[in-house]
Design a protein around this motif. Structure first.
Motif, PDB file in Angstrom:
ATOM      1  N   TYR A 133       0.605  -1.234  -0.152  1.00  0.00           N
ATOM      2  CA  TYR A 133       0.004  -0.020  -0.096  1.00  0.00           C
ATOM      3  C   TYR A 133       0.887   1.240   0.079  1.00  0.00           C
ATOM      4  CZ  TYR A 133      -3.008  -3.839   1.951  1.00  0.00           C
ATOM      5  OH  TYR A 133      -3.383  -4.969   2.032  1.00  0.00           O
ATOM      6  N   PHE A 134       0.329   2.342  -0.170  1.00  0.00           N
ATOM      7  CA  PHE A 134       1.142   3.740  -0.497  1.00  0.00           C
ATOM      8  C   PHE A 134       2.275   3.409  -1.198  1.00  0.00           C
ATOM      9  CE2 PHE A 134      -1.197   3.888   3.616  1.00  0.00           C
ATOM     10  CZ  PHE A 134      -2.011   5.137   3.417  1.00  0.00           C
ATOM     11  N   GLU A 135       2.177   2.871  -2.279  1.00  0.00           N
ATOM     12  CA  GLU A 135       3.118   2.521  -3.237  1.00  0.00           C
ATOM     13  C   GLU A 135       4.231   3.406  -3.544  1.00  0.00           C
ATOM     14  OE1 GLU A 135       3.801  -1.075  -3.184  1.00  0.00           O
ATOM     15  OE2 GLU A 135       5.843  -0.855  -3.770  1.00  0.00           O
ATOM     16  N   ASP A 136       3.541   4.879  -3.748  1.00  0.00           N
ATOM     17  CA  ASP A 136       4.406   5.724  -4.190  1.00  0.00           C
ATOM     18  C   ASP A 136       5.274   6.319  -3.196  1.00  0.00           C
ATOM     19  OD1 ASP A 136       4.853   8.596  -5.841  1.00  0.00           O
ATOM     20  OD2 ASP A 136       4.176   9.548  -3.858  1.00  0.00           O
ATOM     21  N   ALA A 137       5.078   6.354  -2.004  1.00  0.00           N
ATOM     22  CA  ALA A 137       5.894   6.326  -0.961  1.00  0.00           C
ATOM     23  C   ALA A 137       7.132   5.429  -0.707  1.00  0.00           C
ATOM     24  CB  ALA A 137       5.202   6.362   0.519  1.00  0.00           C
ATOM     25  N   ILE A 138       6.859   4.134  -1.218  1.00  0.00           N
ATOM     26  CA  ILE A 138       7.871   3.130  -1.330  1.00  0.00           C
ATOM     27  C   ILE A 138       8.597   3.475  -2.411  1.00  0.00           C
ATOM     28  CG2 ILE A 138       7.971   0.694  -1.655  1.00  0.00           C
ATOM     29  CD1 ILE A 138       5.357   0.191  -0.391  1.00  0.00           C
ATOM     30  N   ALA A 139       8.202   3.719  -3.470  1.00  0.00           N
ATOM     31  CA  ALA A 139       8.973   3.980  -4.803  1.00  0.00           C
ATOM     32  C   ALA A 139      10.042   5.201  -4.413  1.00  0.00           C
ATOM     33  CB  ALA A 139       8.000   4.653  -5.809  1.00  0.00           C
ATOM     34  N   GLU A 140       9.578   6.440  -3.762  1.00  0.00           N
ATOM     35  CA  GLU A 140      10.237   7.540  -3.487  1.00  0.00           C
ATOM     36  C   GLU A 140      11.540   7.014  -2.679  1.00  0.00           C
ATOM     37  OE1 GLU A 140       8.074  10.575  -1.521  1.00  0.00           O
ATOM     38  OE2 GLU A 140       7.230  11.344  -3.564  1.00  0.00           O
ATOM     39  N   THR A 141      11.197   6.265  -1.483  1.00  0.00           N
ATOM     40  CA  THR A 141      12.173   5.799  -0.454  1.00  0.00           C
ATOM     41  C   THR A 141      13.164   4.917  -1.364  1.00  0.00           C
ATOM     42  OG1 THR A 141      10.788   6.013   1.368  1.00  0.00           O
ATOM     43  CG2 THR A 141      12.559   4.558   1.665  1.00  0.00           C
ATOM     44  N   THR A 142      12.572   4.093  -2.190  1.00  0.00           N
ATOM     45  CA  THR A 142      13.650   2.943  -2.791  1.00  0.00           C
ATOM     46  C   THR A 142      14.380   3.870  -3.590  1.00  0.00           C
ATOM     47  OG1 THR A 142      11.848   1.388  -2.856  1.00  0.00           O
ATOM     48  CG2 THR A 142      13.682   1.076  -4.396  1.00  0.00           C
ATOM     49  N   ALA A 143      13.955   4.871  -4.393  1.00  0.00           N
ATOM     50  CA  ALA A 143      14.802   5.634  -5.390  1.00  0.00           C
ATOM     51  C   ALA A 143      15.591   6.495  -4.472  1.00  0.00           C
ATOM     52  CB  ALA A 143      13.699   6.628  -6.065  1.00  0.00           C
ATOM     53  N   GLU A 144      15.420   6.997  -3.286  1.00  0.00           N
ATOM     54  CA  GLU A 144      16.376   7.824  -2.374  1.00  0.00           C
ATOM     55  C   GLU A 144      17.509   6.858  -2.071  1.00  0.00           C
ATOM     56  OE1 GLU A 144      12.745  10.284  -0.493  1.00  0.00           O
ATOM     57  OE2 GLU A 144      14.228   9.210   0.699  1.00  0.00           O
ATOM     58  N   VAL A 145      17.078   5.615  -1.630  1.00  0.00           N
ATOM     59  CA  VAL A 145      18.085   4.549  -1.325  1.00  0.00           C
ATOM     60  C   VAL A 145      19.017   4.318  -2.365  1.00  0.00           C
ATOM     61  CG1 VAL A 145      18.497   1.980  -0.728  1.00  0.00           C
ATOM     62  CG2 VAL A 145      17.033   3.890   0.668  1.00  0.00           C
ATOM     63  N   GLY A 146      18.451   4.288  -3.670  1.00  0.00           N
ATOM     64  CA  GLY A 146      19.213   3.900  -4.917  1.00  0.00           C
ATOM     65  C   GLY A 146      19.148   2.452  -5.260  1.00  0.00           C
ATOM     66  N   MET A 147      17.786   1.847  -4.990  1.00  0.00           N
ATOM     67  CA  MET A 147      17.773   0.340  -5.533  1.00  0.00           C
ATOM     68  C   MET A 147      16.720   0.484  -6.600  1.00  0.00           C
ATOM     69  SD  MET A 147      17.398  -1.981  -2.159  1.00  0.00           S
ATOM     70  CE  MET A 147      17.584  -3.380  -2.899  1.00  0.00           C
ATOM     71  N   ARG A 148      16.768  -0.571  -7.356  1.00  0.00           N
ATOM     72  CA  ARG A 148      15.939  -0.847  -8.494  1.00  0.00           C
ATOM     73  C   ARG A 148      14.694  -1.611  -7.977  1.00  0.00           C
ATOM     74  NH1 ARG A 148      17.594  -0.169 -13.256  1.00  0.00           N
ATOM     75  NH2 ARG A 148      19.671  -0.175 -12.866  1.00  0.00           N
ATOM     76  N   ALA A 149      13.581  -1.412  -8.284  1.00  0.00           N
ATOM     77  CA  ALA A 149      12.461  -1.981  -7.981  1.00  0.00           C
ATOM     78  C   ALA A 149      11.194  -1.766  -8.898  1.00  0.00           C
ATOM     79  CB  ALA A 149      12.008  -1.345  -6.645  1.00  0.00           C
ATOM     80  N   TRP A 150      10.299  -2.932  -8.877  1.00  0.00           N
ATOM     81  CA  TRP A 150       8.965  -2.476  -9.272  1.00  0.00           C
ATOM     82  C   TRP A 150       8.205  -1.998  -7.968  1.00  0.00           C
ATOM     83  CZ3 TRP A 150       5.775  -7.000 -12.053  1.00  0.00           C
ATOM     84  CH2 TRP A 150       6.317  -7.279 -13.352  1.00  0.00           C
ATOM     85  N   ALA A 151       7.484  -1.054  -8.356  1.00  0.00           N
ATOM     86  CA  ALA A 151       6.636  -0.389  -7.109  1.00  0.00           C
ATOM     87  C   ALA A 151       5.172  -0.968  -7.586  1.00  0.00           C
ATOM     88  CB  ALA A 151       6.687   0.798  -7.117  1.00  0.00           C
ATOM     89  N   GLY A 152       4.605  -1.747  -7.050  1.00  0.00           N
ATOM     90  CA  GLY A 152       3.229  -2.261  -7.321  1.00  0.00           C
ATOM     91  C   GLY A 152       2.403  -2.021  -6.246  1.00  0.00           C
ATOM     92  N   GLN A 153       1.440  -1.100  -6.840  1.00  0.00           N
ATOM     93  CA  GLN A 153       0.444  -0.547  -6.075  1.00  0.00           C
ATOM     94  C   GLN A 153      -0.795  -1.738  -5.987  1.00  0.00           C
ATOM     95  OE1 GLN A 153      -0.322   2.287  -4.233  1.00  0.00           O
ATOM     96  NE2 GLN A 153      -2.217   1.295  -3.678  1.00  0.00           N
ATOM     97  N   THR A 154      -1.117  -2.210  -4.568  1.00  0.00           N
ATOM     98  CA  THR A 154      -2.060  -2.939  -4.333  1.00  0.00           C
ATOM     99  C   THR A 154      -3.662  -2.458  -4.742  1.00  0.00           C
ATOM    100  OG1 THR A 154      -0.986  -4.015  -2.628  1.00  0.00           O
ATOM    101  CG2 THR A 154      -3.131  -4.592  -2.807  1.00  0.00           C
ATOM    102  N   VAL A 155      -4.175  -3.628  -5.440  1.00  0.00           N
ATOM    103  CA  VAL A 155      -5.745  -3.291  -5.801  1.00  0.00           C
ATOM    104  C   VAL A 155      -6.371  -4.584  -5.088  1.00  0.00           C
ATOM    105  CG1 VAL A 155      -7.311  -2.902  -7.808  1.00  0.00           C
ATOM    106  CG2 VAL A 155      -4.927  -2.109  -7.954  1.00  0.00           C
ATOM    107  N   MET A 156      -7.357  -4.139  -4.505  1.00  0.00           N
ATOM    108  CA  MET A 156      -8.323  -5.278  -3.999  1.00  0.00           C
ATOM    109  C   MET A 156      -9.849  -4.844  -3.698  1.00  0.00           C
ATOM    110  SD  MET A 156      -6.716  -6.704  -0.512  1.00  0.00           S
ATOM    111  CE  MET A 156      -6.187  -5.672   0.923  1.00  0.00           C
ATOM    112  N   LYS A 157     -10.654  -5.635  -3.336  1.00  0.00           N
ATOM    113  CA  LYS A 157     -12.203  -4.998  -3.389  1.00  0.00           C
ATOM    114  C   LYS A 157     -12.364  -4.819  -1.896  1.00  0.00           C
ATOM    115  CE  LYS A 157     -13.805  -9.959  -2.178  1.00  0.00           C
ATOM    116  NZ  LYS A 157     -14.884 -11.237  -2.446  1.00  0.00           N
ATOM    117  N   PHE A 158     -11.577  -5.115  -0.889  1.00  0.00           N
ATOM    118  CA  PHE A 158     -11.746  -4.765   0.497  1.00  0.00           C
ATOM    119  C   PHE A 158     -11.265  -3.415   0.684  1.00  0.00           C
ATOM    120  CE2 PHE A 158     -10.537  -9.517   1.139  1.00  0.00           C
ATOM    121  CZ  PHE A 158     -11.666  -9.966   1.374  1.00  0.00           C
ATOM    122  N   PRO A 159     -11.815  -2.483   1.631  1.00  0.00           N
ATOM    123  CA  PRO A 159     -11.108  -1.409   1.975  1.00  0.00           C
ATOM    124  C   PRO A 159      -9.623  -1.650   2.570  1.00  0.00           C
ATOM    125  CG  PRO A 159     -13.154  -1.590   3.146  1.00  0.00           C
ATOM    126  CD  PRO A 159     -12.941  -2.916   2.563  1.00  0.00           C
TER     127      PRO A 159
END
Lengths: 659, 659
Positions: B131-157
């Motif tokens: 969840y909040f995958e944008d924040a994960i992407a930001e931190t990962t980029a700051e750290v300098g690692m390569r990643a797929w940032a996969g934003q979760t989608v599901m029917k539940f809140p």
């Protein structure tokens, strides 16, 4: 206030005692080789005057880890050969190298390195089984670790013994020297049911009883071990060894992959210690031991790494995590073998399996001071949740690593402090090991240069120069010609009926010759198979034909094929394999004082027709010339003088046809 | 001579290119973010002028390791709850804690710690889903690692979205912000078929196609996932998601434990990346993925750690060793998944699975400079045999440890040198994580103080104060009394026939009340079961009896039982469970404008006889008094006024009898 040598305080003390008491902050007081007190930090600090105070800085302080099954000197063979089947690995690589290299100096060096690796990963006690076990015991005692030194006994010649009687004599000397030592327990280590006949196992049990020493033994490691024993003895391993008296002594049974409910209950009844080796069982694809069931019934199950040559390390953190994972996956129950029980297996349960729980395995006053500290706040093991008291066990089992161990004490003596080994010169040992590795590499390289060397290396191949004269004709009707054999000049010595399956291995370098694996089924007069025989023959590459009718081939190595076709295939790695199946009626005849074989062959696969072959073994070129002439005479008598004579043997004939 | 930034030399260079070239001593030249050249040391040193020369001192220099499936912020939940079933673990612990705690700040901190752990163990790229995958992407980029940032989608809140439409909007924003970034690949991460209805999956596939971004998805992790889908849709997971368009995009399918031969071939045809997660599948007892077969067919299979909450670490060395061990043991073939192929899986195959093999996964000129060095001469990984060129792979897979990684470079930038992290303040992050862990502990402690809180925590429980009046008499013949119902003052609204199975959970603290799990089988006139319904009721502890004939009980929480009895048993940990089975004919009647239930009950287990029960729900004490009087009237009309009236409900009645 009573004086003690050392108090370790400010620790998360996991006692692993019967109540699984945890003291946080807790402390342990040590005097001489014993634990004097375990409890809350303030209680211990206020209760004793200590010469040395050790602040554990919040680390876990717990009993030393116990590795219940290993072969320590095999650290020197780590990574020698991987991704192979057990038999190829053992008989093709380990045993040949061991026959060549294992000496008292070898085992001393290997033991030193294994101890270094084990101390670094928090192990304080182990159960060993190898050769020259006295040298292993000496090195272990010098290093300061606790061990069972199990002297191997088996029917084959071993690096330290020509016969099992020699091995038993080594056991007796080991027992007399070490019995009563504070660190070393001498043990008798018959290898397994498939390497030790009944009389060997009975002799081991008798000696163990006589001297009250334990036995370390491989039990039901593979399905083939159990099936072979069932076929021979009509029972699986546990009842068989029970009959031989092996359960009447302190027994430690390694592996126990293929044991049924009844066998588990028998082992429980006889208080047999069980050593579970998940890495080895997975890596060699031996199978999944029924650990969940053993634990449910209350067996004493410890965990072992097995030797590094099949693991490839002595990392008990990895091993116990794997034990837990595999128990869950194999039983389909993620609640199986939970963390606390897993830690129990590598501490107090391991001690029970080794029958030394009275002196080690838990932190309790009166026991020997065998203890370690482990960091649990590193990045791979954070954060720490405290709500669930079992959380600390989960941290140790599921996330801690061998490298997180910082201090190790055995028998009240520091073996590692702050990750510095105190009793081993690791660097010197590593250098020595690398020199040896180069020698082993060269030995194997030399061996792998020729098929012959590889054949000799696995033992059993007898070198013999053998010439054979042979002549072959293609015929339509075998029966007609068979009748022509029954004339006065020919004496029929015997006749045999075979169904033969040949696999011919060819190699990229044709000068290596051809290796034939033959399986003969003997057929009786009613058409029933009465026996099966396997043979291996390395046939030299040069064929010489003497005249039109005669082929001379040179067989150089003959051996009973004690392994399977699959084994030889993986071991020799032929560039191609040709399979030939035939039905053979084989007459042994005497003609003019010489013996000849007359084969009436029906080639089934590939189906290339019917043939008469006349052959005779010979031992000199001169004799071969004489016999070649007699073969020509015999062909004439059978009315085959005018037939086209075939110069090749079957394998060449078929290869030519396929090209 | 061309200038480069850095030359790493004096290394055992494992390129993991198509020819698996090894250079020893070898070197790699790096300029900006790219590998410029790879080859023998002298060739590289003579060919380029380097600003920085790095002497690797005989270490292995290889491509960075790729973790193809994880949930990085879950490092903050490591060790929160272990040794539980997947559903209890997920719905009982993970999801409630996530709902309460997961925020952008939470995921930033968790990502930072996960990156620290992964860099330390040689990982350079990972595929995330959270969840909040944008924040994960930001931190990962700051750290300098390569990643797929996969934003979760599901029917539940979810913690970051009230509905799946919100999640999709987050995906779109993520894609627009990150598409084209040198390190981050934005991805859409629908959770699984059991949490995403068809329209959600179709919407995800559509968006992935529209923006040409990949999808990260859990596929066939458990047998129940597959069975449920088969029952609902008549097909297993792969054909189902194919129908929805999910295979028409760059798909990364995690787990794939329960996929058959046809599904594997379909995934191969559509170039689906597969992420194998052995630790997670073992620890949660999900099963054994058919990895050997996938590799034989040529699928792109990478390896993932899954989240640390189910592993419990991000150690890819452990993961790949386990992958190899499990492939061998599960297939019964010790030659399966040999060391070189295993290392391929965590490097170039992982890159292929993530559809980024054009830029990373091997050391080749033109690719991004993602590389690591590993020590291979430590005591747990010695000696080194050189005879077999695959020996170095065996050292890495079977004996090397995460802690043996010394240097890590991603995109030409050093993230770790000589075991020092360059881009993360590990100590500060660890302290922050520990503060958070205390908060989570307290949240769970508070929750676990009451059964009600635990019921609310897993969601779905509706709080409602409900009074019930009831009276019960024991009778011999139910049929006779049933006839007495058919009088003019009583209107029969409806009648139902049930077979009821009740499990009553009691707790050590009786003030917690009793939790009832009920399974009703609806029986039609032909005696057939037409439907099954499960309900959960938390019944308050206080019973008050108004007069001789009336029992008032207070039901406080009602919930549809969406989990199994086994789930609730493990989750609520009752001190005892009482099971009651009965056959019930239930009349809903109207009497003087009020509705009542009249139950004709035959108690089957325990077999305590036949009973008539009259009940009515009520919402106030006053109303309850009134209805209690009416129940007495009704009993009189049924001819039961003189019978002994029973004050307890069945569970008390039985408990009293058992005492």
């Amino acid at each position: 206030m009573p004086n003690v040598d050392t108090i370790l305080h400010n620790a998360v003390v996991l006692t692993m005692d019967k109540e699984f008491r945890i003291f946080e902050p807790g402390a342990v007081a040590v005097k001489d080789n014993l634990i004097v007190a375990v409890g809350p930090e303030t209680e211990i600090l206020n209760g004793f005057e200590a010469a040395h105070l050790v602040d554990c800085q919040g680390k876990v302080l717990m009993p030393g880890i116990i590795n219940t099954h290993t072969h320590v000197p095999m650290t020197l063979l780590r990574g020698l050969a991987d991704d192979l089947r057990l038999d190829v690995w053992l008989m093709g690589y380990m045993m040949p190298v061991e026959r060549e290299f294992v000496t008292p100096e070898f085992v001393r060096l290997g033991t030193k390195l294994a101890c270094a690796e084990m101390i670094r990963s928090g192990v304080t006690a182990f159960a060993d089984m190898y050769y020259f076990e006295d040298a292993i015991a000496e090195t272990t005692a010098e290093v300061g670790m606790r061990a069972w030194a199990g002297q191997t006994v088996m029917k084959f010649p071993a690096p330290d013994a020509k016969s099992y009687e020699d091995s038993l004599a080594l056991c007796e000397a080991l027992i007399k020297k070490w019995k009563g030592h504070p660190l070393i327990v001498p043990a008798i280590a018959p290898h397994a049911v498939y390497t030790c006949p009944a009389e060997v196992l009975m002799a081991c049990a008798k000696m163990a009883k006589q001297y009250d020493v334990p036995i370390h033994f491989h039990v039901a490691e593979t399905s083939s071990e159990v099936e072979t024993l069932r076929n021979a003895e009509g029972m699986p391993v546990v009842p068989y060894i029970k009959k031989l008296g092996m359960l009447d002594v302190k027994l430690l049974a390694a592996h126990c992959v293929y044991v049924d409910e009844g066998e588990i209950r028998t082992m429980l009844h006889y208080n047999v210690g069980i050593a579970h080796n998940p890495s080895s069982n997975l890596k060699l694809a031996s199978g999944f031991a029924p650990i969940k069931r053993m634990l449910e019934l209350g067996c004493n199950v410890g965990v072992g790494t097995d030797g590094t040559a099949s693991n490839n390390d002595l990392d008990m953190f990895e091993e116990i995590r794997l034990a837990s994972f595999v128990a869950k996956a194999h039983s389909g129950d993620p609640t199986a073998l939970p963390a606390r029980q897993a830690l129990e297996m590598v501490t107090i349960q391991g001690a029970r399996a080794m029958h030394i729980a009275d002196i080690t395995g838990s932190l309790e006053a009166g026991k020997r001071a065998d203890l370690i500290t482990v960091e649990v706040d590193l990045v791979h093991n954070s954060p720490r949740f405290r709500r669930d008291p079992n959380g600390i066990y989960a941290q140790l089992i599921y996330a801690a690593k061998a490298a997180d161990v910082r201090d190790v004490m055995v028998e009240g003596k520091w073996l590692m402090q702050d990750k510095q080994l105190m009793t081993i010169d690791e660097k010197a040992a590593l250098q020595e090991a690398q020199v040896l590795a180069v020698k082993i590499d060269n030995f194997l390289k030399g061996r792998e240069e020729s098929v012959i060397s590889k054949l000799i290396a696995i033992g059993g191949a007898a070198e013999m120069e053998s010439f054979e004269v042979q002549s072959k004709v293609r015929v339509d009707d075998l029966d007609e010609i068979e009748k022509a054999l029954f004339i006065p000049e020919i004496e029929i010595v015997r006749v045999r009926h075979y169904h033969e399956f040949d696999s011919y291995f060819s190699f990229e370098d044709p000068s290596q010759g051809r290796l034939r694996y033959r399986e003969d089924e003997f057929i009786d007069e009613n058409g029933k198979i009465t026996n099966v025989r396997s043979r291996l023959t390395l046939i030299g590459s040069e064929n010489e034909s003497f005249d039109e009718e005669i082929l001379l081939s040179r067989s150089r190595y003959l051996a009973p094929a004690s392994h399977s076709l699959r084994f030889y295939n993986e071991y020799f790695k032929p560039s191609s394999v040709l399979e030939i199946e035939k039905n053979r009626l084989r007459y042994l005849i005497r003609y003019k004082e010489e013996e000849f074989f007359v084969n009436f062959d029906k080639l089934i696969r590939p189906d290339i027709g019917h043939f008469i072959e006349i052959k005779s073994r010979t031992w000199s070129k001169q004799d071969a010339d004489k016999k070649a002439a007699m073969v020509a005479e015999l062909l004439d008598k059978l009315g085959l003088a005018n037939k086209v004579h075939i110069h090749e043997d079957y394998v060449s004939l078929i290869e030519k046809a396929q090209r």
